[in-house]
Design an enzyme around this catalytic site. Sequence first.
Site, PDB file in Angstrom:
ATOM      1  N   ASN A  92       0.704  -1.407  -0.300  1.00  0.00           N
ATOM      2  CA  ASN A  92      -0.090  -0.187  -0.312  1.00  0.00           C
ATOM      3  C   ASN A  92       0.663   1.380   0.967  1.00  0.00           C
ATOM      4  O   ASN A  92       1.537   1.303   0.520  1.00  0.00           O
ATOM      5  CB  ASN A  92      -1.056   0.246   1.464  1.00  0.00           C
ATOM      6  CG  ASN A  92      -2.240  -0.727   1.305  1.00  0.00           C
ATOM      7  OD1 ASN A  92      -2.269  -1.590  -0.169  1.00  0.00           O
ATOM      8  ND2 ASN A  92      -1.721  -1.644   2.660  1.00  0.00           N
ATOM      9  N   GLY A 120      -4.984   3.239   1.484  1.00  0.00           N
ATOM     10  CA  GLY A 120      -4.535   2.540   2.561  1.00  0.00           C
ATOM     11  C   GLY A 120      -3.300   1.802   3.488  1.00  0.00           C
ATOM     12  O   GLY A 120      -3.123   1.829   4.858  1.00  0.00           O
ATOM     13  N   GLN A 121      -2.046   2.747   3.386  1.00  0.00           N
ATOM     14  CA  GLN A 121      -0.934   2.937   4.142  1.00  0.00           C
ATOM     15  C   GLN A 121      -0.955   3.414   5.439  1.00  0.00           C
ATOM     16  O   GLN A 121      -1.750   4.750   5.287  1.00  0.00           O
ATOM     17  CB  GLN A 121       0.363   3.699   3.592  1.00  0.00           C
ATOM     18  CG  GLN A 121       1.712   2.797   3.938  1.00  0.00           C
ATOM     19  CD  GLN A 121       2.815   3.389   2.632  1.00  0.00           C
ATOM     20  OE1 GLN A 121       2.845   4.789   2.205  1.00  0.00           O
ATOM     21  NE2 GLN A 121       3.774   3.555   4.004  1.00  0.00           N
ATOM     22  N   HIS A 141       6.237  -1.514   3.264  1.00  0.00           N
ATOM     23  CA  HIS A 141       6.354  -3.266   4.448  1.00  0.00           C
ATOM     24  C   HIS A 141       5.810  -3.858   3.251  1.00  0.00           C
ATOM     25  O   HIS A 141       4.730  -3.182   2.483  1.00  0.00           O
ATOM     26  CB  HIS A 141       5.675  -3.370   5.930  1.00  0.00           C
ATOM     27  CG  HIS A 141       4.089  -2.069   5.470  1.00  0.00           C
ATOM     28  ND1 HIS A 141       4.399  -0.653   5.465  1.00  0.00           N
ATOM     29  CD2 HIS A 141       3.133  -2.447   5.565  1.00  0.00           C
ATOM     30  CE1 HIS A 141       3.361  -0.418   5.779  1.00  0.00           C
ATOM     31  NE2 HIS A 141       2.311  -1.377   5.725  1.00  0.00           N
ATOM     32  N   LEU A 142       5.633  -4.945   2.941  1.00  0.00           N
ATOM     33  CA  LEU A 142       5.094  -6.173   1.888  1.00  0.00           C
ATOM     34  C   LEU A 142       3.856  -7.495   2.377  1.00  0.00           C
ATOM     35  O   LEU A 142       4.272  -7.306   3.882  1.00  0.00           O
ATOM     36  CB  LEU A 142       6.096  -6.539   1.074  1.00  0.00           C
ATOM     37  CG  LEU A 142       5.887  -7.506   0.048  1.00  0.00           C
ATOM     38  CD1 LEU A 142       4.503  -6.719  -0.890  1.00  0.00           C
ATOM     39  CD2 LEU A 142       7.089  -8.239  -0.782  1.00  0.00           C
TER      40      LEU A 142
END
Length: 116
Positions: A89, A95-96, A102-103
């Site tokens: 994201n 949506g972050q 980060h994955l």
Amino acid sequence: MTTDADCLFCKIVAGDVTADLVHVTERTVAFRDLNPQAPTHVLVVPRAHHANAAELAAGDPVACAELVSTAAAVAVAEGYGGDYRLVFNTGGGAGQTVFHTHLHLLAGRPMTWPPG
Ligand code: 5GP
Ligand code: ZN
């Protein structure tokens, strides 16, 4: 290495905030998401602080690739090597909520498309 004293994921990498670690490499740390959206929901982060995937790719392409290979290794270890979803994201509108790259690795249930 770049770190941000106010960043939650920098604190997890440093061990100052507890997380359920599942895999660590020279450049990455993988831990279970606190609010899992699938039977396996793991976040893979670079040890260094970068705000999002594009900034990581520009600043440290080796670490960026290692996020993907780490996620694949975790998927295999959890028994889902053939079917999993990887998500970055980027930006609040997408949506972050944590601004340290980060994955998301999601696996263990059927996945629909398009995502919400
Ligand atoms: P984003 O919404 O930025 O793509 O993903 C952030 C993720 O971090 C969310 O899935 C959220 O559940 C997870 N998360 C937030 N705080 C914590 C925490 O303190 N520990 C862990 N393990 N995950 C967290
Ligand atoms: Zn950070």
